[in-house]
Design a protein around this motif. Structure first.
Motif, PDB file in Angstrom:
ATOM      1  N   LEU A   1       0.819  -1.215   0.000  1.00 19.50           N
ATOM      2  CA  LEU A   1       0.000   0.000   0.000  1.00 19.50           C
ATOM      3  C   LEU A   1       0.849   1.259   0.000  1.00 19.50           C
ATOM      4  CD1 LEU A   1      -2.687  -1.135   2.602  1.00 19.50           C
ATOM      5  CD2 LEU A   1      -3.053  -0.807   0.151  1.00 19.50           C
ATOM      6  N   GLU A   2       2.019   1.190   0.624  1.00 18.67           N
ATOM      7  CA  GLU A   2       2.910   2.353   0.694  1.00 18.67           C
ATOM      8  C   GLU A   2       4.065   2.196  -0.297  1.00 18.67           C
ATOM      9  OE1 GLU A   2       4.016   2.556   4.836  1.00 18.67           O
ATOM     10  OE2 GLU A   2       2.295   3.840   5.278  1.00 18.67           O
ATOM     11  N   SER A   3       3.727   1.765  -1.489  1.00 21.67           N
ATOM     12  CA  SER A   3       4.749   1.396  -2.472  1.00 21.67           C
ATOM     13  C   SER A   3       5.707   2.539  -2.802  1.00 21.67           C
ATOM     14  CB  SER A   3       4.084   0.903  -3.760  1.00 21.67           C
ATOM     15  OG  SER A   3       3.211   1.898  -4.285  1.00 21.67           O
ATOM     16  N   GLU A   4       5.250   3.780  -2.656  1.00 20.69           N
ATOM     17  CA  GLU A   4       6.130   4.905  -2.973  1.00 20.69           C
ATOM     18  C   GLU A   4       7.080   5.233  -1.828  1.00 20.69           C
ATOM     19  OE1 GLU A   4       3.892   8.251  -4.278  1.00 20.69           O
ATOM     20  OE2 GLU A   4       3.000   7.198  -5.981  1.00 20.69           O
ATOM     21  N   GLN A   5       6.673   4.982  -0.587  1.00 25.09           N
ATOM     22  CA  GLN A   5       7.513   5.259   0.575  1.00 25.09           C
ATOM     23  C   GLN A   5       7.411   4.114   1.587  1.00 25.09           C
ATOM     24  OE1 GLN A   5       9.674   7.731   1.209  1.00 25.09           O
ATOM     25  NE2 GLN A   5       9.346   8.673  -0.784  1.00 25.09           N
ATOM     26  N   PRO A   6       7.978   2.947   1.253  1.00 24.54           N
ATOM     27  CA  PRO A   6       7.800   1.786   2.141  1.00 24.54           C
ATOM     28  C   PRO A   6       8.917   1.607   3.170  1.00 24.54           C
ATOM     29  CG  PRO A   6       8.795   1.068   0.094  1.00 24.54           C
ATOM     30  CD  PRO A   6       8.638   2.571  -0.008  1.00 24.54           C
ATOM     31  N   LEU A   7       9.773   2.621   3.361  1.00 26.78           N
ATOM     32  CA  LEU A   7      10.984   2.429   4.162  1.00 26.78           C
ATOM     33  C   LEU A   7      10.700   1.918   5.566  1.00 26.78           C
ATOM     34  CD1 LEU A   7      14.019   2.634   4.578  1.00 26.78           C
ATOM     35  CD2 LEU A   7      13.726   5.073   5.114  1.00 26.78           C
ATOM     36  N   ASP A   8       9.787   2.557   6.285  1.00 23.98           N
ATOM     37  CA  ASP A   8       9.523   2.154   7.671  1.00 23.98           C
ATOM     38  C   ASP A   8       9.043   0.707   7.754  1.00 23.98           C
ATOM     39  OD1 ASP A   8      10.277   4.618   8.586  1.00 23.98           O
ATOM     40  OD2 ASP A   8       8.234   5.392   8.800  1.00 23.98           O
ATOM     41  N   ALA A   9       8.141   0.340   6.844  1.00 25.65           N
ATOM     42  CA  ALA A   9       7.608  -1.017   6.872  1.00 25.65           C
ATOM     43  C   ALA A   9       8.669  -2.038   6.462  1.00 25.65           C
ATOM     44  CB  ALA A   9       6.388  -1.125   5.967  1.00 25.65           C
ATOM     45  N   LEU A  10       9.508  -1.682   5.492  1.00 19.86           N
ATOM     46  CA  LEU A  10      10.587  -2.588   5.100  1.00 19.86           C
ATOM     47  C   LEU A  10      11.561  -2.799   6.255  1.00 19.86           C
ATOM     48  CD1 LEU A  10      11.369  -1.326   1.482  1.00 19.86           C
ATOM     49  CD2 LEU A  10      10.672  -3.654   2.096  1.00 19.86           C
ATOM     50  N   ASP A  11      11.932  -1.709   6.935  1.00 22.04           N
ATOM     51  CA  ASP A  11      12.852  -1.818   8.068  1.00 22.04           C
ATOM     52  C   ASP A  11      12.246  -2.680   9.174  1.00 22.04           C
ATOM     53  OD1 ASP A  11      15.141  -1.205   9.712  1.00 22.04           O
ATOM     54  OD2 ASP A  11      13.857   0.204  10.785  1.00 22.04           O
ATOM     55  N   TYR A  12      10.954  -2.472   9.428  1.00 19.14           N
ATOM     56  CA  TYR A  12      10.279  -3.255  10.466  1.00 19.14           C
ATOM     57  C   TYR A  12      10.230  -4.735  10.066  1.00 19.14           C
ATOM     58  CZ  TYR A  12       7.434  -3.124  14.729  1.00 19.14           C
ATOM     59  OH  TYR A  12       6.986  -3.254  16.019  1.00 19.14           O
ATOM     60  N   LYS A  13       9.993  -4.990   8.793  1.00 18.07           N
ATOM     61  CA  LYS A  13       9.963  -6.376   8.320  1.00 18.07           C
ATOM     62  C   LYS A  13      11.321  -7.031   8.516  1.00 18.07           C
ATOM     63  CE  LYS A  13       9.091  -9.310   4.289  1.00 18.07           C
ATOM     64  NZ  LYS A  13       8.672  -9.371   2.861  1.00 18.07           N
ATOM     65  N   GLY A  14      12.375  -6.314   8.186  1.00 15.46           N
ATOM     66  CA  GLY A  14      13.709  -6.864   8.390  1.00 15.46           C
ATOM     67  C   GLY A  14      13.974  -7.182   9.847  1.00 15.46           C
ATOM     68  N   LEU A  15      13.529  -6.288  10.719  1.00 17.17           N
ATOM     69  CA  LEU A  15      13.727  -6.499  12.151  1.00 17.17           C
ATOM     70  C   LEU A  15      12.938  -7.717  12.640  1.00 17.17           C
ATOM     71  CD1 LEU A  15      14.989  -5.389  14.760  1.00 17.17           C
ATOM     72  CD2 LEU A  15      12.907  -4.016  15.070  1.00 17.17           C
ATOM     73  N   MET A  16      11.680  -7.840  12.188  1.00 15.50           N
ATOM     74  CA  MET A  16      10.857  -8.971  12.612  1.00 15.50           C
ATOM     75  C   MET A  16      11.432 -10.292  12.109  1.00 15.50           C
ATOM     76  SD  MET A  16       8.380  -7.821  14.530  1.00 15.50           S
ATOM     77  CE  MET A  16       9.754  -6.843  15.163  1.00 15.50           C
ATOM     78  N   LEU A  17      11.952 -10.300  10.887  1.00 14.07           N
ATOM     79  CA  LEU A  17      12.575 -11.510  10.367  1.00 14.07           C
ATOM     80  C   LEU A  17      13.822 -11.854  11.177  1.00 14.07           C
ATOM     81  CD1 LEU A  17      12.183 -10.825   6.551  1.00 14.07           C
ATOM     82  CD2 LEU A  17      11.128 -12.711   7.812  1.00 14.07           C
ATOM     83  N   THR A  18      14.545 -10.833  11.583  1.00 15.10           N
ATOM     84  CA  THR A  18      15.736 -11.058  12.412  1.00 15.10           C
ATOM     85  C   THR A  18      15.343 -11.663  13.751  1.00 15.10           C
ATOM     86  OG1 THR A  18      16.889  -9.215  11.358  1.00 15.10           O
ATOM     87  CG2 THR A  18      17.737  -9.961  13.480  1.00 15.10           C
ATOM     88  N   TYR A  19      14.343 -11.069  14.399  1.00 13.56           N
ATOM     89  CA  TYR A  19      13.887 -11.597  15.684  1.00 13.56           C
ATOM     90  C   TYR A  19      13.366 -13.023  15.560  1.00 13.56           C
ATOM     91  CZ  TYR A  19      14.140  -7.041  18.055  1.00 13.56           C
ATOM     92  OH  TYR A  19      14.565  -5.867  18.627  1.00 13.56           O
ATOM     93  N   ALA A  20      12.774 -13.316  14.392  1.00 11.25           N
ATOM     94  CA  ALA A  20      12.239 -14.664  14.170  1.00 11.25           C
ATOM     95  C   ALA A  20      13.327 -15.663  13.811  1.00 11.25           C
ATOM     96  CB  ALA A  20      11.185 -14.630  13.072  1.00 11.25           C
TER      97      ALA A  20
END
Length: 324
Positions: free
Chosen positions: A226-245
């Motif tokens: 949904l935030e395809s033009e500015q997805p930075l925050d969600a991408l960073d959060y996804k990376g963090l969640m994958l790391t924690y997992a």
């Protein structure tokens, strides 16, 4: 995350029902015509029409209520109060006018007066969920989450699938730290409004706080879409969640994506450095950490206090990078 009830909810919170007690009503009033305009977001046409009808039937409370409704849809909440007050003056038993007024006042931040208006609507008719939703919203925005929850529950007793009552109950439980209880209500809400980013974020945060890191990923993917033009925050959060997992390779891929899209943002290099360190690729991880600090030296403190770097706390290069 702050609480937010925005214009999307107006379609459920505003009521148009309510019969006039007066005889001077517009015989040509067409509910279907107005609803078609609202569905097509042709608010100016609806406002022009209702103003024309009011010239002919100035004592019709339904038309004044309709005008307040249209102005609310247009975001003109201050202007909506005058026709809504006029509708109430002409027919003080019109629950929909009081409820629409409560919405206007909520949008204007006058939550205590919104409670007064919503209570008037409830006193007239307690058979519709909207009054209870608006009352719940006012209490929620005043951070009275337990009280807000009472009203959302009453709304759901009337209509157990009312999307905005589901949302309200879900975030009330979230702010009461009842994350596990709130998730099912937020999930049901998202089924009705699958593109609502705030609702998606509440689900992300709820699962994160429950340490259910993998469960955040579908919601983060939807936010990124949904935030395809500015997805930075969600991408960073996804990376963090994958790391924690423990999905370090997938996290590395996410951070490579961030670096490709945002080469001057330190976040991508920082996240990648963690993913590499967690995979045992310490030298490469430290190189990425160095890049992040070059772009933003506040990451020295961040890294120094980050438990994800605990495997290399004693590493000489890490110490050099994080010391002042």
């Amino acid at each position: 995350m702050s609480k937010k009830f925005w214009s999307l909810f107006m379609f459920s919170f505003i009521m148009l029902s309510g019969c006039s007690l007066l005889s001077d009503t517009d015989p040509e009033f067409s509910r279907e015509k107005y609803d078609d305009w609202y569905e097509q977001e042709q608010y100016e046409l609806a406002l022009e029409e209702v103003n024309q009808r009011l010239e002919k039937y100035p004592e019709d409370p339904l038309l004044h209520n309709e005008k307040g409704y249209v102005l609310n849809l247009m975001g003109q909440h201050e202007e909506a109060l005058q026709p809504l007050d006029q509708a109430i003056e002409l027919d003080d038993q019109m629950d929909s006018a009081f409820n629409n007024k409560a919405l206007s006042l909520n949008e204007l931040g006058d939550y205590e007066q919104a409670i007064v208006a919503a209570q008037k609507a409830i006193d007239i008719s307690d058979k519709e969920p909207e009054q209870f939703i608006n009352m719940g919203n006012a209490h929620s925005l005043l951070e009275r989450d337990e009280k807000a929850l009472e009203y959302y529950n009453k709304a759901l007793e009337i209509d157990d699938s009312a999307p905005n009552a589901l949302y309200g109950k879900g975030i009330s439980l979230y702010f009461l730290a009842e994350y596990e209880k709130g998730i099912p209500y937020l999930e049901r809400y998202i089924k009705a409004y699958p593109e609502d980013i705030d609702g998606l974020w509440y689900l992300v945060y709820s699962h994160d706080l429950l340490e259910e890191y993998s469960d955040t990923i579908p919601y983060l993917d939807k936010i990124i879409e949904l935030e395809s033009e500015q997805p930075l925050d969600a991408l960073d959060y996804k990376g963090l969640m994958l790391t924690y997992a423990g999905n370090f390779k997938e996290a590395e891929e996410v951070y490579n994506n961030i670096i490709e899209q945002y080469p001057n943002e330190a976040l991508g290099y920082y996240g990648k450095s963690i993913a590499l360190v967690q995979q045992g690729e310490v030298d490469q991880g430290l190189e990425e950490l160095d890049k992040s600090i070059e772009l933003n030296d506040t990451f020295k403190d961040t890294a120094y206090n980050d438990p994800l770097f605990s495997p290399i706390y004693e590493d000489e290069t890490f110490i050099e990078l994080t010391e002042y």
